[in-house]
Write an enzyme that holds these catalytic residues in place. Structure first.
Site, mmCIF file in Angstrom:
data_model
loop_
_atom_site.group_PDB
_atom_site.id
_atom_site.type_symbol
_atom_site.label_atom_id
_atom_site.label_comp_id
_atom_site.label_asym_id
_atom_site.label_seq_id
_atom_site.Cartn_x
_atom_site.Cartn_y
_atom_site.Cartn_z
ATOM 1 N N TYR A 52 -12.940 -2.489 10.569
ATOM 2 C CA TYR A 52 -11.403 -2.164 10.255
ATOM 3 C C TYR A 52 -10.778 -2.328 11.768
ATOM 4 O O TYR A 52 -9.612 -2.749 11.656
ATOM 5 C CB TYR A 52 -11.801 -0.334 10.019
ATOM 6 C CG TYR A 52 -10.322 0.093 10.093
ATOM 7 C CD1 TYR A 52 -9.274 -0.002 9.033
ATOM 8 C CD2 TYR A 52 -10.010 0.867 11.237
ATOM 9 C CE1 TYR A 52 -8.213 0.808 9.198
ATOM 10 C CE2 TYR A 52 -8.727 1.279 11.387
ATOM 11 C CZ TYR A 52 -7.900 1.531 10.212
ATOM 12 O OH TYR A 52 -6.519 2.098 10.395
ATOM 13 N N GLY A 57 2.319 4.774 3.525
ATOM 14 C CA GLY A 57 3.082 3.983 2.758
ATOM 15 C C GLY A 57 3.917 4.817 1.893
ATOM 16 O O GLY A 57 5.129 4.468 1.627
ATOM 17 N N GLY A 93 -0.643 7.959 0.983
ATOM 18 C CA GLY A 93 -0.295 8.271 2.631
ATOM 19 C C GLY A 93 0.603 7.742 3.189
ATOM 20 O O GLY A 93 1.740 8.197 2.808
ATOM 21 N N GLY A 106 0.897 -1.227 0.110
ATOM 22 C CA GLY A 106 0.205 0.073 -0.014
ATOM 23 C C GLY A 106 0.643 1.164 0.054
ATOM 24 O O GLY A 106 0.361 2.183 0.769
ATOM 25 N N ALA A 107 1.880 1.308 -0.820
ATOM 26 C CA ALA A 107 2.830 2.488 -0.916
ATOM 27 C C ALA A 107 2.485 3.408 -1.814
ATOM 28 O O ALA A 107 3.047 4.523 -2.106
ATOM 29 C CB ALA A 107 4.216 2.014 -1.105
HETATM 30 P P1 NDP Z 1 -4.339 5.288 2.723
HETATM 31 O O1 NDP Z 1 -5.582 4.982 2.042
HETATM 32 O O2 NDP Z 1 -3.760 6.659 2.300
HETATM 33 O O3 NDP Z 1 -3.212 4.075 2.243
HETATM 34 C C1 NDP Z 1 -3.683 2.761 2.334
HETATM 35 C C2 NDP Z 1 -3.072 2.045 1.232
HETATM 36 O O4 NDP Z 1 -3.266 0.711 0.981
HETATM 37 C C3 NDP Z 1 -3.077 2.550 -0.266
HETATM 38 O O5 NDP Z 1 -1.905 2.630 -0.777
HETATM 39 C C4 NDP Z 1 -4.163 1.622 -0.910
HETATM 40 O O6 NDP Z 1 -4.112 1.329 -2.367
HETATM 41 C C5 NDP Z 1 -3.695 0.515 -0.192
HETATM 42 N N1 NDP Z 1 -4.689 -0.666 -0.371
HETATM 43 C C6 NDP Z 1 -5.744 -0.893 0.074
HETATM 44 N N2 NDP Z 1 -6.367 -2.092 -0.237
HETATM 45 C C7 NDP Z 1 -5.464 -2.847 -0.751
HETATM 46 C C8 NDP Z 1 -5.314 -4.020 -1.336
HETATM 47 N N3 NDP Z 1 -6.335 -4.862 -1.431
HETATM 48 N N4 NDP Z 1 -4.086 -4.540 -1.885
HETATM 49 C C9 NDP Z 1 -3.023 -3.658 -2.042
HETATM 50 N N5 NDP Z 1 -2.804 -2.266 -1.517
HETATM 51 C C10 NDP Z 1 -4.243 -1.933 -0.779
HETATM 52 O O7 NDP Z 1 -4.273 5.298 4.152
HETATM 53 P P2 NDP Z 1 -3.119 5.507 5.218
HETATM 54 O O8 NDP Z 1 -1.848 5.604 4.601
HETATM 55 O O9 NDP Z 1 -3.811 6.278 6.385
HETATM 56 O O10 NDP Z 1 -3.084 3.898 5.979
HETATM 57 C C11 NDP Z 1 -1.971 3.243 5.892
HETATM 58 C C12 NDP Z 1 -1.819 2.407 7.185
HETATM 59 O O11 NDP Z 1 -1.816 3.369 8.422
HETATM 60 C C13 NDP Z 1 -3.035 1.514 7.497
HETATM 61 O O12 NDP Z 1 -2.525 0.136 7.897
HETATM 62 C C14 NDP Z 1 -3.517 1.964 8.621
HETATM 63 O O13 NDP Z 1 -4.628 1.122 9.169
HETATM 64 C C15 NDP Z 1 -2.660 2.664 9.373
HETATM 65 N N6 NDP Z 1 -2.814 3.798 10.398
HETATM 66 C C16 NDP Z 1 -3.513 4.996 9.779
HETATM 67 C C17 NDP Z 1 -4.075 6.054 10.657
HETATM 68 C C18 NDP Z 1 -4.614 7.348 10.053
HETATM 69 O O14 NDP Z 1 -5.031 7.940 10.938
HETATM 70 N N7 NDP Z 1 -4.449 7.456 8.891
HETATM 71 C C19 NDP Z 1 -3.724 5.943 12.173
HETATM 72 C C20 NDP Z 1 -3.459 4.490 12.324
HETATM 73 C C21 NDP Z 1 -3.002 3.643 11.594
HETATM 74 P P3 NDP Z 1 -4.731 2.463 -3.235
HETATM 75 O O15 NDP Z 1 -3.918 3.745 -3.201
HETATM 76 O O16 NDP Z 1 -4.840 1.873 -4.596
HETATM 77 O O17 NDP Z 1 -6.205 2.770 -2.649
HETATM 78 MG MG1 PMR Z 2 -10.972 9.653 16.778
HETATM 79 C C1 PMR Z 2 -6.802 11.535 21.760
HETATM 80 C C2 PMR Z 2 -7.955 11.323 21.139
HETATM 81 C C3 PMR Z 2 -8.176 10.389 20.172
HETATM 82 C C4 PMR Z 2 -7.342 10.080 19.464
HETATM 83 C C5 PMR Z 2 -5.820 9.763 19.498
HETATM 84 C C6 PMR Z 2 -8.163 9.451 18.119
HETATM 85 C C7 PMR Z 2 -7.363 8.718 16.990
HETATM 86 N N1 PMR Z 2 -9.373 9.784 18.263
HETATM 87 C C8 PMR Z 2 -9.608 10.684 19.356
HETATM 88 C C9 PMR Z 2 -10.618 11.052 19.951
HETATM 89 C C10 PMR Z 2 -11.855 10.906 19.333
HETATM 90 N N2 PMR Z 2 -12.283 10.597 18.136
HETATM 91 C C11 PMR Z 2 -13.017 11.728 19.762
HETATM 92 C C12 PMR Z 2 -13.112 12.479 21.174
HETATM 93 C C13 PMR Z 2 -14.086 11.492 18.862
HETATM 94 C C14 PMR Z 2 -15.438 12.099 19.113
HETATM 95 C C15 PMR Z 2 -15.742 13.338 18.489
HETATM 96 C C16 PMR Z 2 -13.438 10.743 17.783
HETATM 97 C C17 PMR Z 2 -14.021 10.366 16.789
HETATM 98 C C18 PMR Z 2 -13.506 9.689 15.698
HETATM 99 C C19 PMR Z 2 -14.429 9.108 14.559
HETATM 100 C C20 PMR Z 2 -15.582 9.350 14.283
HETATM 101 N N3 PMR Z 2 -12.406 9.358 15.559
HETATM 102 C C21 PMR Z 2 -12.182 8.495 14.521
HETATM 103 C C22 PMR Z 2 -13.411 8.467 13.780
HETATM 104 C C23 PMR Z 2 -13.013 7.657 12.662
HETATM 105 O O1 PMR Z 2 -13.852 7.228 11.889
HETATM 106 C C24 PMR Z 2 -11.872 7.267 12.722
HETATM 107 C C25 PMR Z 2 -11.849 5.729 12.945
HETATM 108 O O2 PMR Z 2 -12.158 5.371 13.973
HETATM 109 O O3 PMR Z 2 -11.288 5.038 12.060
HETATM 110 C C26 PMR Z 2 -11.451 3.510 12.443
HETATM 111 C C27 PMR Z 2 -11.192 8.037 13.928
HETATM 112 C C28 PMR Z 2 -9.685 7.975 14.576
HETATM 113 N N4 PMR Z 2 -9.408 8.572 15.565
HETATM 114 C C29 PMR Z 2 -8.275 8.358 15.806
HETATM 115 C C30 PMR Z 2 -7.397 7.827 14.795
HETATM 116 C C31 PMR Z 2 -6.009 7.421 14.528
HETATM 117 C C32 PMR Z 2 -8.703 7.524 13.857
HETATM 118 C C33 PMR Z 2 -8.325 7.170 12.536
HETATM 119 C C34 PMR Z 2 -7.867 5.883 12.021
HETATM 120 C C35 PMR Z 2 -7.200 4.677 12.401
HETATM 121 O O4 PMR Z 2 -7.610 4.098 13.566
HETATM 122 O O5 PMR Z 2 -6.611 3.890 12.097
#
Ligand code: NDP
Ligand code: PMR
Ligand code: LMG
Length: 437
Positions: free
Chosen positions: A284, A96, A94, A90-91
């Site tokens: 997820y 990657g 984002g 997934g590079a």
């Molecule tokens: P992006 O959507 O930007 O990147 C995800 C990547 O995964 C894309 O390159 C996408 O490809 C690829 N991908 C999805 N499905 C497939 C598949 N079936 N085969 C191959 N590649 C695939 O998201 P992020 O960069 O945010 O996510 C990267 C990682 O970081 C994930 O593991 C996520 O769980 C983790 N993460 C993200 C957070 C965040 O806040 N964003 C927080 C914590 C963890 P394509 O470009 O073709 O869609």
């Molecule tokens: Mg969240 C310190 C507080 C904190 C952190 C570290 C995250 C991370 N989130 C926090 C707080 C809150 N979030 C609060 C207070 C709310 C209610 C308003 C909130 C809501 C929220 C939503 C609706 N947050 C989300 C969503 C998403 O749809 C995202 C998610 O759950 O994806 C599965 C998300 C996220 N919050 C994070 C992080 C890292 C995500 C996104 C992706 C992930 O977990 O990989």
């Protein structure tokens, strides 16, 4: 240039000429591993002033030395200088993409971008300014067992060693389960989606494809002459494996139960690991629990025997990536501001890329079984952590800031991923699923 580029090389050795290695080291190789810089430079400089015949002779000697080192793979210093190889799934966007960019720019790493969309990945790499000779895009759709196997075959055909594997790709379907906004049926979610093999798609792409990939590439990582070889699997705070953190308390919470749904095969109509009703956001989070369990189980099974370092990372909330592409536009617009100003959990894609690159390359992140969790800024709702408290800087410089990771040892990993017996169960059931076709 030196004739070794076309030399048939076994999988233990980098298929690279000294000239190539020196060229790469020249742009920014100083940060990591001066040895390959010196080796590369000497390899070329030592041959520069020679006649053609002498060069051919010297090249043959090098070739012989390489072949010799193949017969003695247990002597790492016999390996020729060259870049280390990392595969990142997934590079194409984002995290990657940014980690790929960071590692390629160091001059020390050759990046294999394992992506489902070849064109998108090529375009992204070019736009990120990655040098054409620092990466290769190989097709890999993690939502198809067959595609994962083809990817591994294609990688093997490149005759490259493997020094690090990053399991990063993921999908997120936050609204897929929703009956509608305001009225039932109005903008209703489409329900679960399925992989090529018929498994629920977030489970398949985020976890099961990576499970298969890790298994198929384990031998390659074992053979790496770079010690330690590493495998980094992305986790997240919302999977709630890190104790009481606000980010892990937002419903729906992860819950894998006793893998009742997995036992039933994770095929329609079963879409959730605990066999409950489908919920896209939970699917997820559950899949990320499995990713952390996979890391734990790989560590338990293989770390001691192989020396490979298995770790997980939560890099902070990268609020602007493609992960939220299916969320409401309103959410997409407010989410980054919310995390920048309220929770302070926000991290830019570039900074997150550096954090992931550090887990691949920095010796400070080489304790197998660790879960490196970004603590956020001190006192702002992140878990904090001792080092974070001391960190007052807002626009955080990488080198100053690395201490803000809170490290959980393998035994401290909690929540749904805590139970070792369940980690084993996940492994056994996953083996069944990937061998099924
Ligand atoms: P992006 O959507 O930007 O990147 C995800 C990547 O995964 C894309 O390159 C996408 O490809 C690829 N991908 C999805 N499905 C497939 C598949 N079936 N085969 C191959 N590649 C695939 O998201 P992020 O960069 O945010 O996510 C990267 C990682 O970081 C994930 O593991 C996520 O769980 C983790 N993460 C993200 C957070 C965040 O806040 N964003 C927080 C914590 C963890 P394509 O470009 O073709 O869609
Ligand atoms: Mg969240 C310190 C507080 C904190 C952190 C570290 C995250 C991370 N989130 C926090 C707080 C809150 N979030 C609060 C207070 C709310 C209610 C308003 C909130 C809501 C929220 C939503 C609706 N947050 C989300 C969503 C998403 O749809 C995202 C998610 O759950 O994806 C599965 C998300 C996220 N919050 C994070 C992080 C890292 C995500 C996104 C992706 C992930 O977990 O990989
Ligand atoms: C679920 O809803 C969906 O049901 C599911 O389908 C899926 O989408 C899932 O995780 C994804 O979310 C979660 C739902 C319930 O959350 C929301 O609906 C809120 C969406 C808001 C998204 C963030 C944008 C916030 C916009 C605020 C404006 C900020 C703008 C910039 C800031 C400027 C400030 C100067 O969520 C809940 O149930 C929330 C309750 C969670 C309880 C857990 C602990 C509560 C602790 C309370 C601490 C308060 C911290 C501050 C919060 C401030 C909120 C503004």
């Amino acid at each position: 240039s030196v004739a070794t580029a076309s030399t048939p090389v076994t999988r233990n050795l980098p298929a690279q000429s000294f000239a190539e290695s020196a060229q790469h080291s020249a742009h920014g190789g100083a940060q990591l591993g001066a040895s390959s810089f010196l080796g590369g430079a000497l390899g070329v400089a030592g041959l520069a002033g020679l006649s053609r015949r002498q060069r051919t002779k010297a090249a043959r000697k090098l070739q012989t030395a390489r072949q010799f080192s193949v017969q003695l793979p247990s002597i790492p210093f016999m390996a020729p200088p060259g870049k280390k190889t990392v595969i990142i799934t997934g590079a194409s966007s984002g995290l990657g993409l940014n980690a790929a960019k960071e590692l390629a720019a160091s001059g020390e790493w050759y990046v294999i971008m394992a992506c489902r969309d070849f064109q998108k990945a090529e375009k992204a790499a070019k736009e990120a300014g990655m040098f054409a000779d620092s990466y290769e895009v190989l097709h890999c759709d993690l939502a198809s067992n067959r595609s994962v196997r083809h990817f591994v075959d294609a990688f093997h055909a490149m005759n490259r060693p493997l020094d690090a594997l990053v399991c990063n790709a993921a999908v997120y379907f936050p609204n897929a389960h929703k009956p509608g906004i305001f009225l039932p049926g109005l903008f209703a979610g489409e329900g679960p989606r399925w992989s090529a093999d018929g498994h629920e798609l977030s489970f398949a792409a985020n976890y099961l494809g990576h499970f298969l990939l890790c298994n198929l590439l384990l031998e390659d990582l074992k053979r790496s002459t770079v010690k330690p070889a590493r495998c980094v699997i992305l986790g997240t705070v919302t999977a709630t494996v890190n104790g009481a953190e606000l980010g892990g308390m937002i419903p729906p919470l992860a819950h894998v139960g006793n893998f009742e749904g997995l036992e039933k095969g994770m095929k329609a109509p079963v879409s959730m690991l605990d066999a409950h009703e489908f919920n896209g956001a939970k699917a997820y989070k559950d899949s990320k629990v499995c990713d952390v369990m996979l890391m734990k189980e790989l560590h338990r099974r293989y770390h001691q025997e192989t020396g490979i370092v298995f770790t997980s990372l939560y890099p902070g909330c990268i609020a602007e990536t493609g992960l939220f592409r299916e969320h409401y536009p309103l959410f997409q617009n407010l989410f980054p501001a919310f995390h920048k100003t309220v929770t302070k959990a926000y991290v830019s894609q570039e900074e997150a890329g550096r954090r992931l690159a550090a887990c691949v390359a920095d010796e400070r992140y080489a304790t197998s079984g660790s879960y490196y969790s970004w603590g956020g800024e001190a006192g702002t709702g992140g878990s904090g952590g001792k080092d974070a408290v001391e960190n007052k800087d807002k626009e955080l410089d990488w080198f100053m800031n690395y201490g803000s990771f809170r490290t959980l040892t393998v035994d401290e990993i909690g929540g749904e991923a805590a139970d070792d017996a369940r980690c084993r169960k996940l492994w056994d059931l996953s083996e069944r699923l990937v061998q099924a076709r």
